[in-house]
Scaffold this motif. Structure first.
Motif, PDB file in Angstrom:
ATOM      1  N   LEU A  30       0.760  -1.202   0.059  1.00  0.00           N
ATOM      2  CA  LEU A  30      -0.138  -0.141   0.093  1.00  0.00           C
ATOM      3  C   LEU A  30       0.778   1.225  -0.047  1.00  0.00           C
ATOM      4  CD1 LEU A  30      -2.885  -0.994   2.447  1.00  0.00           C
ATOM      5  CD2 LEU A  30      -3.162  -0.593   0.123  1.00  0.00           C
ATOM      6  N   SER A  31       1.938   1.280   0.759  1.00  0.00           N
ATOM      7  CA  SER A  31       2.819   2.256   0.912  1.00  0.00           C
ATOM      8  C   SER A  31       3.313   2.901  -0.517  1.00  0.00           C
ATOM      9  CB  SER A  31       4.040   2.265   1.834  1.00  0.00           C
ATOM     10  OG  SER A  31       3.288   1.972   3.083  1.00  0.00           O
ATOM     11  N   TYR A  32       3.875   1.935  -1.394  1.00  0.00           N
ATOM     12  CA  TYR A  32       4.444   2.086  -2.625  1.00  0.00           C
ATOM     13  C   TYR A  32       3.490   2.399  -3.729  1.00  0.00           C
ATOM     14  CZ  TYR A  32       9.129   1.271  -1.440  1.00  0.00           C
ATOM     15  OH  TYR A  32      10.475   1.321  -0.924  1.00  0.00           O
ATOM     16  N   ILE A  33       2.272   1.881  -3.724  1.00  0.00           N
ATOM     17  CA  ILE A  33       1.122   2.210  -4.451  1.00  0.00           C
ATOM     18  C   ILE A  33       0.634   3.700  -4.036  1.00  0.00           C
ATOM     19  CG2 ILE A  33      -1.469   1.821  -4.897  1.00  0.00           C
ATOM     20  CD1 ILE A  33      -0.901  -1.315  -4.272  1.00  0.00           C
ATOM     21  N   LEU A  34       0.763   4.164  -2.838  1.00  0.00           N
ATOM     22  CA  LEU A  34       0.146   5.409  -2.445  1.00  0.00           C
ATOM     23  C   LEU A  34       1.368   6.478  -2.681  1.00  0.00           C
ATOM     24  CD1 LEU A  34      -1.337   5.057   0.954  1.00  0.00           C
ATOM     25  CD2 LEU A  34      -2.494   5.657  -1.200  1.00  0.00           C
ATOM     26  N   LEU A  35       2.608   6.042  -2.726  1.00  0.00           N
ATOM     27  CA  LEU A  35       3.718   6.785  -3.177  1.00  0.00           C
ATOM     28  C   LEU A  35       3.743   7.170  -4.501  1.00  0.00           C
ATOM     29  CD1 LEU A  35       6.414   8.396  -2.351  1.00  0.00           C
ATOM     30  CD2 LEU A  35       7.629   6.246  -2.731  1.00  0.00           C
ATOM     31  N   VAL A  36       3.646   5.980  -5.527  1.00  0.00           N
ATOM     32  CA  VAL A  36       3.693   6.287  -7.049  1.00  0.00           C
ATOM     33  C   VAL A  36       2.349   7.117  -7.358  1.00  0.00           C
ATOM     34  CG1 VAL A  36       3.106   4.996  -9.294  1.00  0.00           C
ATOM     35  CG2 VAL A  36       4.675   3.959  -7.340  1.00  0.00           C
ATOM     36  N   ALA A  37       1.084   6.844  -6.803  1.00  0.00           N
ATOM     37  CA  ALA A  37       0.086   7.784  -7.122  1.00  0.00           C
ATOM     38  C   ALA A  37       0.180   8.963  -6.870  1.00  0.00           C
ATOM     39  CB  ALA A  37      -1.049   6.913  -6.376  1.00  0.00           C
ATOM     40  N   SER A  38       0.796   9.498  -5.437  1.00  0.00           N
ATOM     41  CA  SER A  38       0.980  10.935  -5.151  1.00  0.00           C
ATOM     42  C   SER A  38       2.227  11.764  -5.723  1.00  0.00           C
ATOM     43  CB  SER A  38       1.014  10.970  -3.556  1.00  0.00           C
ATOM     44  OG  SER A  38       2.138  10.044  -3.325  1.00  0.00           O
TER      45      SER A  38
ATOM     46  N   ALA B 130       9.875   9.052  -7.636  1.00  0.00           N
ATOM     47  CA  ALA B 130       9.764   8.980  -6.145  1.00  0.00           C
ATOM     48  C   ALA B 130       9.982   7.505  -5.558  1.00  0.00           C
ATOM     49  CB  ALA B 130       8.517   9.733  -5.657  1.00  0.00           C
ATOM     50  N   ALA B 131       9.248   6.559  -6.074  1.00  0.00           N
ATOM     51  CA  ALA B 131       9.266   5.273  -5.504  1.00  0.00           C
ATOM     52  C   ALA B 131      10.715   4.570  -5.683  1.00  0.00           C
ATOM     53  CB  ALA B 131       8.317   4.297  -6.388  1.00  0.00           C
ATOM     54  N   ARG B 132      11.322   5.017  -6.986  1.00  0.00           N
ATOM     55  CA  ARG B 132      12.710   4.322  -7.232  1.00  0.00           C
ATOM     56  C   ARG B 132      13.597   5.123  -6.261  1.00  0.00           C
ATOM     57  NH1 ARG B 132      10.792   4.608 -12.763  1.00  0.00           N
ATOM     58  NH2 ARG B 132      11.424   6.605 -13.008  1.00  0.00           N
ATOM     59  N   ASP B 133      13.414   6.462  -5.869  1.00  0.00           N
ATOM     60  CA  ASP B 133      14.341   7.072  -5.113  1.00  0.00           C
ATOM     61  C   ASP B 133      14.335   6.512  -3.675  1.00  0.00           C
ATOM     62  OD1 ASP B 133      15.152   8.839  -7.044  1.00  0.00           O
ATOM     63  OD2 ASP B 133      13.660  10.399  -6.514  1.00  0.00           O
ATOM     64  N   ALA B 134      13.204   6.231  -3.209  1.00  0.00           N
ATOM     65  CA  ALA B 134      12.687   5.798  -1.783  1.00  0.00           C
ATOM     66  C   ALA B 134      13.796   4.450  -1.843  1.00  0.00           C
ATOM     67  CB  ALA B 134      11.287   5.332  -1.639  1.00  0.00           C
ATOM     68  N   LEU B 135      13.695   3.635  -2.803  1.00  0.00           N
ATOM     69  CA  LEU B 135      14.310   2.323  -2.769  1.00  0.00           C
ATOM     70  C   LEU B 135      15.867   2.652  -2.658  1.00  0.00           C
ATOM     71  CD1 LEU B 135      12.051   0.003  -5.171  1.00  0.00           C
ATOM     72  CD2 LEU B 135      12.503  -0.203  -2.703  1.00  0.00           C
TER      73      LEU B 135
ATOM     74  N   PHE C  25       6.509   8.390   1.254  1.00  0.00           N
ATOM     75  CA  PHE C  25       7.999   8.476   0.992  1.00  0.00           C
ATOM     76  C   PHE C  25       8.494   7.725   2.122  1.00  0.00           C
ATOM     77  CE2 PHE C  25      12.365   9.188   0.381  1.00  0.00           C
ATOM     78  CZ  PHE C  25      12.700   9.143  -0.958  1.00  0.00           C
ATOM     79  N   ARG C  26       8.429   8.221   3.302  1.00  0.00           N
ATOM     80  CA  ARG C  26       8.944   7.757   4.658  1.00  0.00           C
ATOM     81  C   ARG C  26       8.308   6.380   5.024  1.00  0.00           C
ATOM     82  NH1 ARG C  26      13.735   9.800   4.215  1.00  0.00           N
ATOM     83  NH2 ARG C  26      13.879  11.812   4.444  1.00  0.00           N
ATOM     84  N   ASN C  27       7.018   6.276   4.571  1.00  0.00           N
ATOM     85  CA  ASN C  27       6.174   5.050   5.043  1.00  0.00           C
ATOM     86  C   ASN C  27       6.640   4.049   4.319  1.00  0.00           C
ATOM     87  OD1 ASN C  27       4.747   6.082   7.246  1.00  0.00           O
ATOM     88  ND2 ASN C  27       3.124   6.498   5.873  1.00  0.00           N
ATOM     89  N   ALA C  28       7.063   4.341   2.929  1.00  0.00           N
ATOM     90  CA  ALA C  28       7.570   3.362   2.108  1.00  0.00           C
ATOM     91  C   ALA C  28       9.022   2.604   2.610  1.00  0.00           C
ATOM     92  CB  ALA C  28       7.431   3.739   0.730  1.00  0.00           C
ATOM     93  N   GLN C  29       9.651   3.901   2.715  1.00  0.00           N
ATOM     94  CA  GLN C  29      10.990   3.292   3.352  1.00  0.00           C
ATOM     95  C   GLN C  29      11.231   2.480   4.578  1.00  0.00           C
ATOM     96  OE1 GLN C  29      13.293   7.026   3.312  1.00  0.00           O
ATOM     97  NE2 GLN C  29      14.380   6.419   1.614  1.00  0.00           N
ATOM     98  N   LEU C  30      10.172   2.813   5.371  1.00  0.00           N
ATOM     99  CA  LEU C  30       9.893   2.141   6.671  1.00  0.00           C
ATOM    100  C   LEU C  30       9.502   0.777   6.911  1.00  0.00           C
ATOM    101  CD1 LEU C  30       8.634   4.868   9.237  1.00  0.00           C
ATOM    102  CD2 LEU C  30      10.822   3.814   9.306  1.00  0.00           C
ATOM    103  N   ALA C  31       8.445   0.762   5.680  1.00  0.00           N
ATOM    104  CA  ALA C  31       8.257  -0.592   5.439  1.00  0.00           C
ATOM    105  C   ALA C  31       9.068  -1.717   4.900  1.00  0.00           C
ATOM    106  CB  ALA C  31       6.656  -0.524   4.367  1.00  0.00           C
ATOM    107  N   CYS C  32      10.046  -1.275   4.107  1.00  0.00           N
ATOM    108  CA  CYS C  32      10.971  -1.945   3.619  1.00  0.00           C
ATOM    109  C   CYS C  32      11.863  -2.634   4.867  1.00  0.00           C
ATOM    110  CB  CYS C  32      12.080  -1.221   2.946  1.00  0.00           C
ATOM    111  SG  CYS C  32      11.233  -0.512   1.309  1.00  0.00           S
TER     112      CYS C  32
END
Length: 340
Positions: free
Chosen positions: A76-84, A89-94, A228-235
Motif C-alpha cells: 500500500l505504501s508504494y502504491i500510494l507513493l507512486v500515485a502521489s 519517487a518510488a525508485r528514489d525511496a528504494l 515516501f517515509r512510510n514506504a522506506q520504513l515498510a522496507c
C-alpha cells in the motif's frame, strides 16, 4: 466572464472569497472523512482483534499476522507513493534505503515489537481497558520528546499527564474488580500482564515517534512526503517481522506445517486494519493534525466502552468509577494537546 462549467477564468473577475470558501469546504470534507476513517479503524481494530481470540476460533500465530500486515503495508505504501509522487519517487525511496539503513532499522524494530505487545494486551484486557491504557503513549511520548528533542512541557501538560495516570488507574482497578473474583489470582496476573504489555508498547511507540520526528526535522527531510517515509520504513519492518516470526514461533510453525493456520475472515480483517492504521494516521496528520486525532481516539474509547457493555457476556458492566476514569483519560488528551 467566468466559465462555471469548467472552472476556467477568462477575465479574473472571480471573487477571492469564493475561492477561499471552496477551499475551506474541501478541507472540512477531508477532515470529516479522515475523522470517520480513523475512528472506525481504531475501534474496529481493537474489537476485531479481541473477537479473533474467541473460544470457537482456531488459534493463529500472532507473529505471522503481524508479518502479513507489514507485507500489505509495504504494498500500500508504494502504491500510494507512486500515485502521489510518481514512479521516480518510488525508485528514489528504494535507492535511499541502504544509506539510511541504520536510522530506519531502529523505529522499524520498535514498531514490530510494539505490534506484538499490543496483540498480547488486547488478548488479556477488555477493549475498554486496552484503549485507555494505550493512551499512556502520551506520557511516554512526552518523556521521549524531552530527552531526544529537548521539548519543553508546560504546566498545563504536566497536569494533563497527572490526570491521565489517575484515569488509567481508576479504569484498571475497576477492570480487575469487574471481571474476576478477588480470590482468582490467575486472572489478576493476566490483567497485570496485559497492562505491562500495553505500557511497554507505549514506551516503544513514544521512543520510535520521537526518533522519527527528530529524523524528519533534519535538513532536507522536509522535502519528502509522508508516503515516501512510510514506504522506506515498510522496507525494514517486513524483514524484521519475518525474522521475529521465525525466531519466536519457528518450532510451532514447523509443527503445524501451516503459516496461515487459524486465518479466517476476522483475522484477515485484522490484518487489513493493522496495515492501514499507520497510513490512516499519516493522512489525518496531513489534513487536520493532532486535533482531529484526539477526537478520533476519544470517540474510539467511548465506542469500545459501549460495545463492551452491550455485547459482553461475562457480566462486565461499566461502573461509575470506570466511566469517570474514561472521562479523565479523554479530558487529559485534549488538555495535553492545548485544546481546552
Amino acid at each position: 466572464m467566468v466559465e462555471l462549467s469548467t472552472g476556467k477564468v477568462e477575465t479574473g473577475l472571480v471573487s477571492p472569497a469564493m475561492g477561499v470558501r471552496t477551499a475551506s469546504l474541501a478541507s472540512r470534507k477531508h477532515q470529516a472523512l479522515a475523522l470517520f476513517i480513523l475512528t472506525i479503524q481504531n475501534t474496529a481494530l481493537v474489537l476485531m482483534t479481541k473477537f479473533s481470540y474467541r473460544t470457537a476460533a482456531t488459534p493463529y500465530v500472532v507473529s505471522t499476522v503481524i508479518a502479513s500486515a507489514e507485507l500489505v503495508k509495504l504494498a500500500l505504501s508504494y502504491i500510494l507513493l507512486v500515485a502521489s509522487d510518481g514512479q521516480s519517487a518510488a525508485r528514489d525511496a528504494l535507492r535511499e534505503v541502504p544509506s539510511n539503513a541504520t536510522r530506519l532499522a531502529v523505529p522499524s524494530v520498535l514498531y514490530v515489537i510494539q505490534n506484538n505487545l499490543l496483540f498480547e494486551g488486547v488478548r488479556l484486557l477488555s477493549p475498554t481497558a486496552y484503549m485507555v491504557c494505550s493512551q499512556s503513549k502520551i506520557l511516554t511520548s512526552a518523556i521521549c520528546s524531552v530527552l531526544l528533542l529537548g521539548t519543553r512541557i508546560t504546566r498545563k501538560q504536566y497536569v494533563a499527564l497527572l490526570v491521565l495516570v489517575c484515569g488509567m488507574i481508576m479504569v484498571q482497578n475497576e477492570e480487575g474488580r469487574g471481571r474476576d473474583l478477588p480470590s482468582d489470582r490467575a486472572q489478576v496476573r493476566q490483567t497485570v500482564r496485559g497492562m505491562v504489555a500495553v505500557l511497554t508498547a507505549a514506551f516503544t511507540s513514544g521512543f520510535a515517534g520521537a526518533y522519527l520526528e527528530k529524523m524528519y526535522k533534519e535538513v532536507g527531510a522536509q522535502k519528502r512526503s509522508v508516503w515516501f517515509r512510510n514506504a522506506q520504513l515498510a522496507c525494514f519492518s517486513l524483514p524484521v517481522a519475518l525474522i521475529g516470526s521465525v525466531w519466536r514461533d519457528g518450532e510451532r510453525l514447523r509443527a503445524n506445517e501451516s503459516v496461515f493456520q487459524g486465518y479466517d475472515g476476522v483475522v484477515l480483517l485484522v490484518i487489513a486494519l493493522q496495515a492501514v492504521g499507520g497510513l490512516v494516521v499519516a493522512t489525518v496528520l496531513r489534513y487536520a493534525g493532532n486535533v482531529l486525532k484526539c477526537f478520533a481516539v476519544s470517540i474510539s474509547i467511548c465506542n469500545c466502552a459501549l460495545a463492551t457493555t452491550v455485547f459482553a457476556n461475562d457480566g462486565h458492566n461499566l461502573s461509575v468509577t470506570a466511566t469517570l476514569g474514561i472521562a479523565l483519560v479523554i479530558g487529559s488528551t485534549f488538555l495535553y494537546s492545548n485544546l481546552v
